[in-house]
Design a protein around this motif. Structure first.
Motif, PDB file in Angstrom:
ATOM      1  N   THR A  37      15.562  16.925  -8.893  1.00  0.00           N
ATOM      2  CA  THR A  37      14.922  15.720  -9.420  1.00  0.00           C
ATOM      3  C   THR A  37      15.505  15.399 -10.792  1.00  0.00           C
ATOM      4  OG1 THR A  37      12.839  16.112  -8.243  1.00  0.00           O
ATOM      5  CG2 THR A  37      12.741  14.692 -10.176  1.00  0.00           C
ATOM      6  N   ALA A 121      14.537  10.267  -9.981  1.00  0.00           N
ATOM      7  CA  ALA A 121      15.343  10.077  -8.774  1.00  0.00           C
ATOM      8  C   ALA A 121      15.659  11.421  -8.131  1.00  0.00           C
ATOM      9  CB  ALA A 121      16.632   9.342  -9.105  1.00  0.00           C
ATOM     10  N   GLU A 125      18.682  10.248  -3.400  1.00  0.00           N
ATOM     11  CA  GLU A 125      18.493   8.843  -3.723  1.00  0.00           C
ATOM     12  C   GLU A 125      19.641   8.332  -4.585  1.00  0.00           C
ATOM     13  OE1 GLU A 125      13.624   8.560  -3.662  1.00  0.00           O
ATOM     14  OE2 GLU A 125      14.615   9.304  -5.461  1.00  0.00           O
ATOM     15  N   LYS A 132      12.588   4.363  -5.064  1.00  0.00           N
ATOM     16  CA  LYS A 132      11.447   5.275  -5.148  1.00  0.00           C
ATOM     17  C   LYS A 132      10.256   4.746  -4.352  1.00  0.00           C
ATOM     18  CE  LYS A 132      11.447   8.459  -7.142  1.00  0.00           C
ATOM     19  NZ  LYS A 132      11.886   9.782  -6.649  1.00  0.00           N
ATOM     20  N   TYR A 149       5.219  11.076 -12.590  1.00  0.00           N
ATOM     21  CA  TYR A 149       5.543  10.491 -11.288  1.00  0.00           C
ATOM     22  C   TYR A 149       4.685  11.153 -10.220  1.00  0.00           C
ATOM     23  CZ  TYR A 149       8.077   9.090  -7.097  1.00  0.00           C
ATOM     24  OH  TYR A 149       8.405   8.575  -5.872  1.00  0.00           O
TER      25      TYR A 149
END
Length: 684
Positions: A37, A121, A125, A132, A149
């Motif tokens: 991430t 992200a 991705e 997202k 998030y």
């Protein structure tokens, strides 16, 4: 990666430009990453509204970097009245000490602005430009900026804190400062990355190093690992530099697995900072003569995650060894099958090969006995699910047409397997090196069965099967009119006739008939495959050849190390030396760190190896390449309780001394000299 700077420590890494800035990118993974991430996607420094430019940079250590910067355009540097030093380190969290220096003779006011953003992200991705699905919120408190998030149970946070007062807003921090004449101002910024589990706990807090470590602790830990490796003394500076760099990078690439909390070697920065079956096994094979204690965690992790069911989405089958393990959002929500994913046909036989090679070096019979069920299950997979067409060969075809890998050999890009004219075969495919791995796995498993499992009947059967496979392979894959083995068989049993580096892996496996080895070697070292810097993945006269194509013409250091090992196995010591010499010569142009791949241009065309634009660096099996080349040049081979040392050092390389080589024999020393060096013949 040429214009980018990276620092890493295990699970966490940061990639920025050469001024230390990070800007959002969906072309390449710039940012602060942990467990797949991106926790920082923006980190841009401005002084009085101006970007900064680099005067100099110190990036000698993997876990910290120092940037010396000046505001304004480069033409203004001579008149610059201020400069900036960014000193950063990484160790669980990311810290940056920001220092503004006033070089004028009077007090000066500055506005220091740091633009900060987090898009959370997933690596996939970034690769595939996906949007997202969750929601990001931002909260501001005194001297702290928090990005949160959430997507259902998936919960990540980025927390940025400053040691000095700041005006904090949703997109960054501003410092209005006064700096005395000839004085300086400093703040320390700390970025914490939080990975929440299903019960709301910070997962990494349960790991041995989850809370992070200081730069000094990282330095000591890495040095302890380097100190345990054999000591190299040599006349060849490229070899000395590559060896030092390899040990440093191996220390830096170790990471903690969330799954089991053990230290593993990540496959490579920036795309592959996780466990890969094939990559991890090849790296382990390269490393075992030098740091054998690094190997058992990888073996046990692969054994623990061995396939146990048929799962089309993940390409999982009973007995199959995984391809890749990911921890990010797309894997968690099954938008990608990487939790884990099993789409490689070679990791299973390679798993058996590694277990045998590890025991031959270390004498760790307890591990061999413990893993008997897993080895038997892997052999069963080779003979059942792996043999898709029932022909006695190892084939592959993904069960997951939407997101599974098409090619499940080490050359796994979509166009890597082709006929000589460039056409692509259908599926399933049986590439040649898979058959070599299967042959070697059965020979090695027979030794394990006879020596440790008290099952001579099973051992005899495996040896018969291996002998039959070798005979059939040399009939079905050999292209007599061209003097080399086909890259693969297609679904109709026809030869996929491209000339590739895969034939070098056949030498390593031992499946090549002795009478044909010379022709194979001639092709590997001939001008169609050998660029002068190494063996190309695809010969230059083939339909899909491209010197900067990922698997269709580039030179891969790991590939060349396995080929050199294969040449050594068949007694072609001088030819193996040519590859060793070429690889080490290339390493000089990469600062001692061999990248994942470089261009396949001929050496007399470029005078230096041309960089592949998106190659991983460091990458584990490239990092392991100089170690395996050392083994080849010194002729190191375990034989019972002894280490055979039979050196063949390439001309011009002089003396090579490797001291304290670990193994079941304790520790021994090896010495080799090239025959043209002072002292005459090669010695040991």
């Amino acid at each position: 990666m040429k214009d980018l700077v990276s620092i890493l420590d295990g699970n966490t890494f940061l990639v920025s430009d050469r001024a230390g800035d990070i800007e959002p990118s969906y072309d390449f993974p710039t940012g602060l990453f942990s467990f797949d991430t991106r926790f920082l996607s923006s980190w841009v420094l401005k002084i009085n509204g101006e970007r900064l430019h680099t005067l100099s940079m110190d990036d000698r250590e993997s876990y910290r970097t120092k940037f010396f910067l000046a505001p304004g355009e480069p033409t203004h540097y001579l008149d610059a009245k201020a400069s900036v030093i960014r000193s950063r380190s990484i160790g669980g969290s990311f810290e940056e000490e920001l220092t503004v220096l006033n070089h004028s003779g009077k007090q000066v006011e500055f506005t220091v602005r740091l633009e900060i953003g987090s898009d959370f992200a997933d690596l996939f991705e970034i690769k595939h430009a996906r949007q997202k699905q969750g929601r990001t919120t931002v909260s501001v408190t005194d001297n702290e900026l928090r990005f949160t998030y959430r997507r259902e149970a998936f919960h990540r946070e980025t927390v940025v804190a400053s040691s000095m007062p700041a005006q904090v807003d949703a997109s960054g921090m501003t410092f209005d400062i006064r700096v005395d004449a000839k004085g300086e101002w400093t703040t320390r910024l700390c970025v914490s990355t939080v990975v929440y589990g299903a019960r709301g706990e910070d997962i990494r807090a349960t790991l041995p190093f989850g809370g992070g470590r200081s730069a000094d602790v990282i330095r000591v830990e890495q040095q302890e690992l380097i100190d345990r490796a054999p000591k190299l003394g040599c006349d060849c500076e490229p070899l000395a530099g590559a060896y030092r760099c390899s040990l440093n990078d191996l220390a830096a690439l170790r990471y903690e697995s969330i799954t089991l909390g053990v230290r593993l070697i990540a496959a490579g920065l920036p795309w592959f900072m996780t466990l890969f079956g094939r990559d991890s096994i090849f790296t382990s094979l390269q490393v075992v003569p030098f740091l054998p204690e690094l190997i058992p965690p990888t073996i046990l992790m692969l054994a623990g995650l061995q396939g146990h069911r048929v799962d089309d989405f993940r390409d999982e089958e009973p007995g199959k060894i995984l391809h890749e393990l990911r921890y990010g959002e797309t894997a968690g929500f099954e938008e990608q099958p990487h939790s884990p994913y099993y789409g490689s046909a070679d990791s299973t036989p390679l798993f058996i090969i590694l277990i045998d090679e590890y025991e031959r070096w270390t004498g760790d019979s307890a591990l061999i006995r413990r893993l008997e069920p897993q080895v038997r299950a892997a052999l069963e997979w080779i003979d059942t699910y792996g043999d898709l067409l029932g022909t006695g060969y190892l084939w592959y075809q993904t069960r997951n047409p939407s997101s599974g890998l098409q090619n499940q050999c080490w050359k796994d890009s979509w166009d890597a397997i082709s006929y000589a004219d460039g056409q692509l075969p259908g599926f399933p495919r049986a590439t040649c090196e898979l058959q070599g791995y299967a042959y070697d796995a059965k020979i090695r498993a027979a030794r394990l069965a006879r020596t440790f499992w008290n099952d001579s009947e099973f051992a005899d059967r495996l040896e018969r099967e291996a002998a039959d496979l070798k005979q059939r392979f040399n009939h079905d894959f050999w292209i007599a009119e061209r003097g080399y083995y086909a890259l693969a068989l297609d679904a109709d049993g026809r030869q996929v006739d491209a000339l590739t580096s895969n034939i070098g892996h056949l030498l390593w496996s031992g499946i090549v008939d002795e009478s044909r080895a010379g022709k194979v070697v001639g092709h590997l070292l001939g001008p169609r495959l050998f660029s002068g810097w190494g063996v190309r993945t695809l010969a230059e006269d083939q339909g899909r050849y491209n010197p900067i194509g990922y698997h269709v013409g580039t030179v891969w250091p790991f590939d060349n190390s396995i080929i050199a090992w294969g040449l050594w196995r068949y007694g072609y010591r001088a030819e193996a030396g040519l590859i060793c010499d070429a690889m080490l010569a290339a390493s000089r142009y990469f600062g001692g760190r061999l990248p994942e791949a470089f261009a396949g241009y001929a050496r007399d065309l470029t005078d230096y190896p041309v960089e592949y634009p998106t190659a991983c660096s460091p990458q584990a099996w490239s990092t392991g390449t100089p170690l395996l080349l050392l083994r080849v040049m010194l002729g190191l081979e375990p034989q019972g309780e002894h280490l055979i040392i039979d050196p063949a050092v390439p001309p011009g390389m002089g003396r090579i001394e490797l001291l304290d080589i670990p193994g079941r024999w304790g520790r021994v020393d090896a010495l080799g000299r090239s025959r043209d060096s002072q002292g005459g013949a090669t010695d040991s």
